[in-house]
Design a protein around this motif. Structure first.
Motif, PDB file in Angstrom:
ATOM      1  N   TYR A  15       0.836  -1.206   0.000  1.00  0.00           N
ATOM      2  CA  TYR A  15       0.000   0.000   0.000  1.00  0.00           C
ATOM      3  C   TYR A  15       0.872   1.258   0.000  1.00  0.00           C
ATOM      4  O   TYR A  15       0.622   2.223  -0.740  1.00  0.00           O
ATOM      5  N   GLN A  16       1.893   1.222   0.827  1.00  0.00           N
ATOM      6  CA  GLN A  16       2.781   2.383   0.909  1.00  0.00           C
ATOM      7  C   GLN A  16       3.519   2.604  -0.410  1.00  0.00           C
ATOM      8  O   GLN A  16       3.725   3.745  -0.837  1.00  0.00           O
ATOM      9  N   ARG A  17       3.902   1.531  -1.061  1.00  0.00           N
ATOM     10  CA  ARG A  17       4.614   1.659  -2.330  1.00  0.00           C
ATOM     11  C   ARG A  17       3.700   2.260  -3.399  1.00  0.00           C
ATOM     12  O   ARG A  17       4.122   3.076  -4.210  1.00  0.00           O
ATOM     13  N   LEU A  18       2.440   1.846  -3.380  1.00  0.00           N
ATOM     14  CA  LEU A  18       1.505   2.329  -4.392  1.00  0.00           C
ATOM     15  C   LEU A  18       1.068   3.777  -4.144  1.00  0.00           C
ATOM     16  O   LEU A  18       0.836   4.543  -5.082  1.00  0.00           O
ATOM     17  N   THR A  19       0.931   4.126  -2.905  1.00  0.00           N
ATOM     18  CA  THR A  19       0.406   5.464  -2.581  1.00  0.00           C
ATOM     19  C   THR A  19       1.505   6.460  -2.267  1.00  0.00           C
ATOM     20  O   THR A  19       1.264   7.672  -2.222  1.00  0.00           O
ATOM     21  N   GLY A  20       2.686   5.978  -2.040  1.00  0.00           N
ATOM     22  CA  GLY A  20       3.772   6.869  -1.660  1.00  0.00           C
ATOM     23  C   GLY A  20       3.618   7.404  -0.266  1.00  0.00           C
ATOM     24  O   GLY A  20       4.296   8.351   0.126  1.00  0.00           O
ATOM     25  N   ASP A  21       2.671   6.795   0.476  1.00  0.00           N
ATOM     26  CA  ASP A  21       2.415   7.242   1.851  1.00  0.00           C
ATOM     27  C   ASP A  21       3.289   6.429   2.790  1.00  0.00           C
ATOM     28  O   ASP A  21       3.092   5.232   2.962  1.00  0.00           O
TER      29      ASP A  21
END
Length: 208
Positions: A201-207
């Motif tokens: 999720y973090q990789r996809l959202t940059g969050d």
């Protein structure tokens, strides 16, 4: 140690005379003593029902303990009469008396040994395990043996196959349990799945 001085005929006569007059109500037969032994001394008092009572009342009960007591010479605690049924007890009494009366009346050995109930007598042929083979020649007998041997081998093979199949069936629960244990070991723990989802999720959202 005493050595026998009697002839075979005298032994037979004395045997039937002794047991035709034996007091079974108060004595037991002790082979080790070669003489009578009192029931009280042995502690083997005759118990109800007696054989004659069962026969008269037409009952199907077992005879009471120590009805025709004969001490086992090898195991002194065992009464050899425990295997007898009421009919057996009465048959023994009857045959001993019949033999003794016959001896007293001078009957021949052939008369003494005559079959009591010829209509119920099992023929010698039925007692002969090989009566069906006696009229066959050697070639026929060998052929029968070969045939039976082949049938036996085939049967043994079938039994072996059945045993193998049974072993396989018996192993199924064991194999199933083993599979389940392996699956438990290779399953990904929930916390790792959660951590991997967070990372994706973090990789996809940059969050971060």
């Amino acid at each position: 140690k005493q050595h026998n001085q009697q002839t075979l005929g005298e032994i037979v006569v004395n045997f039937f005379e002794t047991f035709a007059n034996w007091d079974w109500s108060s004595d037991i037969c002790s082979i080790r003593n070669g003489a009578a032994l009192s029931r009280e001394e042995k502690g083997w008092l005759e118990q109800d029902p007696t054989a004659i009572e069962i026969i008269i009342n037409e009952e199907s009960k077992r005879v009471g303990k120590h009805s025709l007591s004969i001490e086992d010479p090898f195991d002194l605690r065992r009464d050899l009469s425990t295997v007898l049924r009421a009919e057996g007890v009465m048959d023994i009494h009857e045959e001993i008396l019949r033999m003794w009366f016959g001896i007293c009346h001078g009957e021949s050995w052939q008369q003494l040994c005559a079959v009591r109930n010829p209509d119920k007598h099992i023929s010698d042929e039925k007692l002969d395990l090989f009566h069906d083979l006696r009229n066959k020649d050697k070639k026929e007998v060998n052929a029968s043996i070969s045939d039976y041997t082949t049938q036996l081998e085939q049967l043994e093979k079938k039994i072996e196959v059945c045993n193998n199949e049974r072993e396989k069936v018996q192993k199924i629960p064991v194999i199933t349990n083993l599979r389940d244990e392996i699956q438990k070991k290779i399953l990904i723990p929930a916390y790792r799945i959660e951590a991997e989802l967070v990372r994706i999720y973090q990789r996809l959202t940059g969050d971060h």
